[in-house]
Structure formats: structure tokens, C-alpha cells
Design an enzyme around this catalytic site. Structure first.
Site, short mmCIF file in Angstrom:
data_model
loop_
_atom_site.label_atom_id
_atom_site.label_comp_id
_atom_site.label_asym_id
_atom_site.label_seq_id
_atom_site.Cartn_x
_atom_site.Cartn_y
_atom_site.Cartn_z
N THR A 38 2.67 10.59 -8.41
CA THR A 38 2.33 10.06 -9.74
C THR A 38 2.24 11.15 -10.78
O THR A 38 2.56 10.94 -11.95
CB THR A 38 0.99 9.31 -9.66
OG1 THR A 38 1.18 8.17 -8.85
CG2 THR A 38 0.47 8.91 -11.01
N TYR A 52 4.04 1.87 -12.35
CA TYR A 52 4.93 2.90 -12.87
C TYR A 52 5.83 3.38 -11.73
O TYR A 52 5.72 2.92 -10.59
CB TYR A 52 4.10 4.08 -13.42
CG TYR A 52 3.11 4.60 -12.41
CD1 TYR A 52 1.78 4.14 -12.41
CD2 TYR A 52 3.49 5.48 -11.40
CE1 TYR A 52 0.87 4.57 -11.46
CE2 TYR A 52 2.59 5.90 -10.44
CZ TYR A 52 1.29 5.45 -10.47
OH TYR A 52 0.40 5.86 -9.53
N SER A 85 4.63 9.69 -2.20
CA SER A 85 4.12 10.28 -0.96
C SER A 85 3.87 9.28 0.16
O SER A 85 3.61 9.69 1.30
CB SER A 85 2.84 11.07 -1.24
OG SER A 85 1.73 10.22 -1.39
N THR A 118 -0.74 11.05 -4.38
CA THR A 118 -2.12 11.02 -3.87
C THR A 118 -2.26 10.16 -2.62
O THR A 118 -3.24 10.28 -1.90
CB THR A 118 -3.07 10.47 -4.95
OG1 THR A 118 -2.66 9.13 -5.28
CG2 THR A 118 -3.07 11.36 -6.17
N ASP A 119 -1.29 9.32 -2.33
CA ASP A 119 -1.45 8.41 -1.18
C ASP A 119 -1.58 9.16 0.15
O ASP A 119 -2.33 8.73 1.01
CB ASP A 119 -0.25 7.45 -1.09
CG ASP A 119 -0.28 6.39 -2.17
OD1 ASP A 119 0.66 5.58 -2.25
OD2 ASP A 119 -1.25 6.40 -2.97
N LYS A 191 -9.02 9.75 0.28
CA LYS A 191 -8.88 8.89 -0.91
C LYS A 191 -9.81 7.71 -0.73
O LYS A 191 -9.71 6.98 0.25
CB LYS A 191 -7.43 8.45 -1.06
CG LYS A 191 -7.10 7.81 -2.41
CD LYS A 191 -5.60 7.59 -2.56
CE LYS A 191 -5.26 7.10 -3.97
NZ LYS A 191 -3.79 6.90 -4.15
N GLU A 312 -19.25 5.14 23.47
CA GLU A 312 -18.83 3.73 23.57
C GLU A 312 -17.79 3.49 24.66
O GLU A 312 -17.28 2.40 24.84
CB GLU A 312 -18.26 3.27 22.23
CG GLU A 312 -19.31 3.04 21.17
CD GLU A 312 -20.21 1.83 21.49
OE1 GLU A 312 -21.33 1.78 20.96
OE2 GLU A 312 -19.77 0.96 22.27
N1 DGL Z 1 3.32 6.23 -4.73
C1 DGL Z 1 2.06 6.94 -4.72
C2 DGL Z 1 2.25 8.37 -4.20
O1 DGL Z 1 3.29 8.98 -4.51
C3 DGL Z 1 1.48 7.00 -6.10
C4 DGL Z 1 0.08 7.47 -6.08
C5 DGL Z 1 -0.09 8.84 -6.70
O2 DGL Z 1 0.74 9.77 -6.54
O3 DGL Z 1 -1.15 9.00 -7.32
O4 DGL Z 1 1.36 8.86 -3.50
#
Ligand code: DGL
Length: 355
Positions: A38, A52, A85, A118-119, A191, A312
Site C-alpha cells: 500500500t 485501492y 504482500s 502490511t498484510d 497486525k 494440553e
Molecule cells: N494488499 C495489501 C498488501 O500489499 C495491502 C495492505 C498494505 O500494504 O497496507 O499487504
């Protein structure tokens, strides 16, 4: 008279050039490796913060959008690849890890910033935390809003990441994830929200520190082996062992587990309910997997806390490994790398208690 004036102007220019060069020599050399996400995303309008397209803007444009970078570092940029990602995979990780190690071995590179979606930033961060062979700073940065959005967080996140990667304070701290003025360690960061700016947290153990007024402040650091202290070496690896994750839930069944074993997995992470509990419906499949030499790690879907050995489940009897506090996606990364060293469950358990 005219020639004296020109000579004077040349002298001034020469002094400015010498001063600028001296200033540049004082600044750290930071390389930005761009991978997409992103932070490099574009939306249809300035108010588009969901829906987006990630991974559209190249590294040079990202750098040009933040001229303030020149005040904190001598910056170079490389586009290693350009992906959203969620499409990250072992091949990209090996390519990125090898490039990072090549650059950090150079005396003219003081630190590295990786721009990333961020994913899966938390997974890439932990992978690099285990394979980078240097104490020099490696900082992974992303953004929750695309570059085209009002109050996009990418530029300030990139500025903070570059100053952190060039700082003395970040040396020897392991791979860091920095967004939203906060500094997280690679091992525990995760996250925690699908879309808010403060999504990255280390829920119970906390941030390593903050960035405020163009300065990093650290208050703690990881106690686990990482980077230069890690035994894992990817320099001669072209692939990683197949390891997948089975998610636990009420009404559990062994279908996914059996399918992963049948596909030839070398290891399976069981993200169990609670303290990594095993439903009775999957235990026969786990026994069969172990008989076939597949390593099984008991992790938890909960995300925080220690998965206790022989808590467990009878791990000694079933010959299982417990993930300690690693969540399932990070346990998968450590197991893949552990399997490049050993298939012995006792040795692998030691690895999970050290990293
Ligand atoms: N498609 C997600 C990624 O590339 C978008 C999220 C982001 O980068 O914040 O991880």
C-alpha cells in the site's frame, strides 16, 4: 574587476560543494529495497483508503516524494520486486534475504529499509530476523493508506524508517518494523486491525520504542537469538521445506491435516484453540503424520501466551514440538528454517526455545 567577481563566485561554489560533501560524509548510507504494498499504492481519489491498488509506485517515486530523506541519510533505492504482500512467498523471501545480506556486507551500506505490504510484513520481518547475517539495522516499513490518499501515512513512515535504519540506536536490535511512530521487534509484532494506522502492535510484550522528533527511543529489546547470532544460512538455499498451517476451531476435522500430509509437507503447524489443544478427531492423523516423518508443531490461534509443553497434549508421547509464544504464521517460518538444519524433534524444540 569582472574576473575577480567570477573568481569569488567560483570560490563560494567550491566552498558550498566541499561543505555539502562533508555533510554527506557525516550522514549514514541507507539503501531502500522496495517490494510493493500500500505504501506504493494508488487510489481512484484522494479519499480512497480501501479498494485501492497496491504495488503501483516505484522506489524512485517513493524517495522523490520525501525530499526530507536527504537530511537524515544518503539514500539509494532498488526495486527488488513489486507485489501486494498477500502474494509473498518463499522465493521472494530468499531473493530479498540474499540481497539484504549482500548489501549489508558492503562497508558503504550502514542500514537497510524495506518497503512492504502490511498484510505479511510481520512474516517477512521474522524471516529476515532469522537469516540476516549482520547487526546493522534492517527496518521494514509499510503504510495503511495509499500514497494518493489525504494524510497518507507512507511518507512519514518512510522518513522515520530511514532515520531509524541510519541510527546508532538500532544497531544490534534485530529486524524492526516501524509504522505510526512506533518501533516493534520482528519476533512478536503482529497486525491487529484490518485498516487503522495503529494496527501494528506487540500486544502483551509491547513496543521496543518510539520515534519522536526525528529521533528513535528504545526502552527494551528482544531476548531471543536473531540476525548475526542466528545459525540459519540461506546463501546456498534455492527453496524452503514445505510447511503449512491447520487452523483449529469447534467441530474440528482432520481433512486439511490429511491433505497437507498427502501433499508431501515436511512440517505442519497446528494453530489450536486455547493452549494449543488438539481435538480428538485430529490425533489419529497427527500420529500417522509423525510415523511418516512429518514434524508437527503445536501453536495456538489465540496469538498471545506460552503454548506449554505436555500441557494440553502429551507432546513427549506424540513426539510433537510446541511453538512457545510464536503465533502460527511465525512458527511456520521458524520450522521451515529449522528443517534446513535437522529433522530431530528434540533439536527443533531447542530451536523454538532459543529464537
Ligand atoms: N494488499 C495489501 C498488501 O500489499 C495491502 C495492505 C498494505 O500494504 O497496507 O499487504
Amino acid at each position: 574587476m569582472y574576473s575577480k567577481k567570477i573568481a569569488g563566485q567560483f570560490l563560494i561554489l567550491a566552498c558550498v560543494a566541499v561543505f555539502s560533501a562533508a555533510q554527506a560524509q557525516k550522514l549514514p548510507n541507507v539503501t531502500i529495497l522496495a517490494t510493493g504494498g500500500t505504501i506504493a499504492g494508488t487510489g481512484a481519489s484522494s479519499t480512497t483508503t480501501v479498494g485501492y491498488t497496491a504495488a503501483k509506485i516505484g522506489v524512485d517515486a517513493l524517495i522523490d516524494a520525501v525530499p526530507e530523506l536527504k537530511k537524515v541519510a544518503n539514500v539509494k533505492g532498488e526495486q527488488v520486486f513489486q507485489i501486494a504482500s498477500e502474494n509473498m512467498n518463499n522465493d521472494y523471501w530468499l531473493k530479498l534475504g540474499k540481497r539484504v545480506n549482500t548489501l549489508l556486507a558492503q562497508s558503504d551500506v550502514d542500514g537497510i529499509v524495506i518497503t512492504h505490504g502490511t498484510d505479511t510484513i510481520e512474516e517477512t520481518a521474522y524471516f529476515l530476523n532469522l537469516v540476516v547475517k549482520s547487526k546493522k539495522p534492517v527496518v521494514i516499513v509499510g503504510a495503511m493508506r495509499p500514497a494518493t490518499a489525504i494524510s497518507a501515512d507512507g511518507p512519514i513512515n518512510l522518513y522515520n524508517a530511514v532515520l531509524l535504519a541510519g541510527s546508532q540506536e538500532a544497531i544490534g536490535k534485530g529486524v524492526l518494523v516501524s509504522l505510526n511512530d512506533q518501533i516493534n521487534g520482528a519476533r512478536e509484532v503482529t497486525k491487529t486491525n484490518t485498516s487503522t494506522l495503529d494496527t501494528f502492535k506487540t500486544p502483551e510484550l509491547g513496543f521496543l520504542g518510539y520515534i519522536q522528533g526525528s529521533k528513535p527511543y528504545f526502552y527494551r529489546q528482544s531476548t531471543r537469538r536473531n540476525t548475526a547470532d542466528s545459525e540459519f544460512d540461506i546463501s546456498n538455499l534455492n527453496s524452503l521445506p514445505a510447511v503449512d498451517i491447520v487452523y483449529g476451531y469447534a467441530n474440528m476435522n482432520p481433512i486439511a491435516f490429511n491433505a497437507f500430509v498427502a501433499s508431501g509437507d515436511k512440517g505442519i503447524i497446528h494453530a489450536g484453540v486455547g493452549d494449543g489443544s488438539l481435538a480428538s478427531t485430529v490425533v489419529p492423523s497427527i500420529v500417522e503424520a509423525r510415523q511418516k516423518g512429518v514434524i508437527v508443531v503445536r501453536s495456538s490461534r489465540v496469538g498471545q501466551g506460552i503454548v506449554a509443553r505436555n500441557g494440553e497434549a502429551d507432546d513427549d508421547k506424540l513426539d510433537l514440538v510446541v511453538s512457545d509464544t510464536l503465533n502460527a504464521q511465525k512458527a511456520r517460518i521458524l520450522l521451515m528454517l529449522a528443517l534446513t538444519k535437522t529433522n530431530d524433534t528434540k533439536e527443533i524444540q531447542k530451536i523454538f526455545y532459543q529464537y
